[in-house]
Design an enzyme around this catalytic site. Sequence first.
Site, short mmCIF file in Angstrom:
data_model
loop_
_atom_site.label_atom_id
_atom_site.label_comp_id
_atom_site.label_asym_id
_atom_site.label_seq_id
_atom_site.Cartn_x
_atom_site.Cartn_y
_atom_site.Cartn_z
N ARG A 106 6.56 -3.41 8.52
CA ARG A 106 6.27 -3.26 9.92
C ARG A 106 4.96 -3.98 10.28
NH1 ARG A 106 8.40 2.73 9.28
NH2 ARG A 106 7.45 2.31 7.29
N ASP A 116 -1.90 -9.71 -0.34
CA ASP A 116 -2.88 -8.95 -1.12
C ASP A 116 -2.63 -9.29 -2.60
OD1 ASP A 116 -4.86 -6.96 -1.47
OD2 ASP A 116 -3.37 -5.39 -1.63
N THR A 169 4.74 -8.89 -2.84
CA THR A 169 5.77 -8.75 -1.80
C THR A 169 6.29 -10.12 -1.38
OG1 THR A 169 4.67 -6.76 -1.00
CG2 THR A 169 6.29 -7.76 0.47
N LYS A 222 -6.23 -11.89 1.12
CA LYS A 222 -7.26 -11.17 0.34
C LYS A 222 -7.20 -11.72 -1.09
CE LYS A 222 -7.47 -6.48 1.23
NZ LYS A 222 -7.07 -5.07 0.90
N ARG A 224 -1.83 0.91 13.60
CA ARG A 224 -1.29 -0.46 13.67
C ARG A 224 -1.50 -1.06 15.06
NH1 ARG A 224 2.22 -1.33 9.19
NH2 ARG A 224 3.31 0.51 8.45
P1 IMP Z 1 1.00 -7.35 -1.55
O1 IMP Z 1 0.07 -6.59 -2.49
O2 IMP Z 1 0.55 -8.76 -1.34
O3 IMP Z 1 2.42 -7.25 -2.03
O4 IMP Z 1 0.88 -6.63 -0.14
C1 IMP Z 1 1.88 -5.77 0.31
C2 IMP Z 1 1.56 -5.07 1.60
O5 IMP Z 1 0.52 -4.12 1.37
C3 IMP Z 1 1.07 -5.90 2.77
O6 IMP Z 1 2.12 -6.55 3.47
C4 IMP Z 1 0.44 -4.82 3.62
O7 IMP Z 1 1.42 -4.18 4.42
C5 IMP Z 1 -0.12 -3.85 2.59
N1 IMP Z 1 -1.58 -4.05 2.44
C6 IMP Z 1 -2.23 -4.77 1.50
N2 IMP Z 1 -3.58 -4.70 1.70
C7 IMP Z 1 -3.76 -3.94 2.81
C8 IMP Z 1 -4.94 -3.51 3.54
O8 IMP Z 1 -6.12 -3.81 3.24
N3 IMP Z 1 -4.68 -2.70 4.63
C9 IMP Z 1 -3.44 -2.33 5.03
N4 IMP Z 1 -2.33 -2.73 4.37
C10 IMP Z 1 -2.50 -3.51 3.27
#
Ligand code: IMP
Length: 185
Positions: free
Chosen positions: A45, A106, A110, A134, A168
């Site tokens: 979302r 992050d 994903t 990040k 959000r």
């Molecule tokens: P990934 O670790 O790159 O797979 O990130 C997956 C998901 O984690 C992102 O699409 C965000 O929805 C959530 N996410 C990662 N870091 C943050 C943050 O600092 N705040 C809020 N959601 C986060």
Amino acid sequence: MQNYQDFLAEILIDEAAIQARVAELGRKISSEYAPGDLLLICILRGGVPFMVDLSASISIPHMIDFMAVSSYGVGRRESSRAARVTLDLQTDIQGMNVILVEDIVDSGHTISAVLQMLETRQPKTLKVCALLDKPERREAEVPIHYLGFTVPNKYVFGYGLDIDEYYRNLPFIGVADLDRYKPPA
Ligand code: IMP
């Protein structure tokens, strides 16, 4: 239920800066694709506010679609992940120019899993547009073709990014002081 002011450490990116950067990304994307040849895919979302504003700032005719995934670890140390599609696209992306629109990259797991899955559907091109990166947290290498901002290794919220599914709707990106944050009862 707390108001965000109770745990906001700082406003990292204000509304004007977000809107200016999104407009720039929209102009860049508009100049790089042929009219009618583009599909934006929003990952639910967190990508919703970004997708809405980005789509509005793209001047060429394009389509939008949505998908939702949950990622989970495979293997003992969860160093690689798979994505389970919980809401699939309505659009057949074979032969299409696709841009995946995401709130934040992050760990990268994903996006990495979604890219692998979408590649099997044979789009003509497949690129990533992320509002935030990040990089200190990266575990899976992912290409980010269009990027809004690089952020430090802190928990950020607002403009699509949630804390326990709330906040959000805020028009800025804030840093949360998690010591002052109390989860909803
Ligand atoms: P990934 O670790 O790159 O797979 O990130 C997956 C998901 O984690 C992102 O699409 C965000 O929805 C959530 N996410 C990662 N870091 C943050 C943050 O600092 N705040 C809020 N959601 C986060």
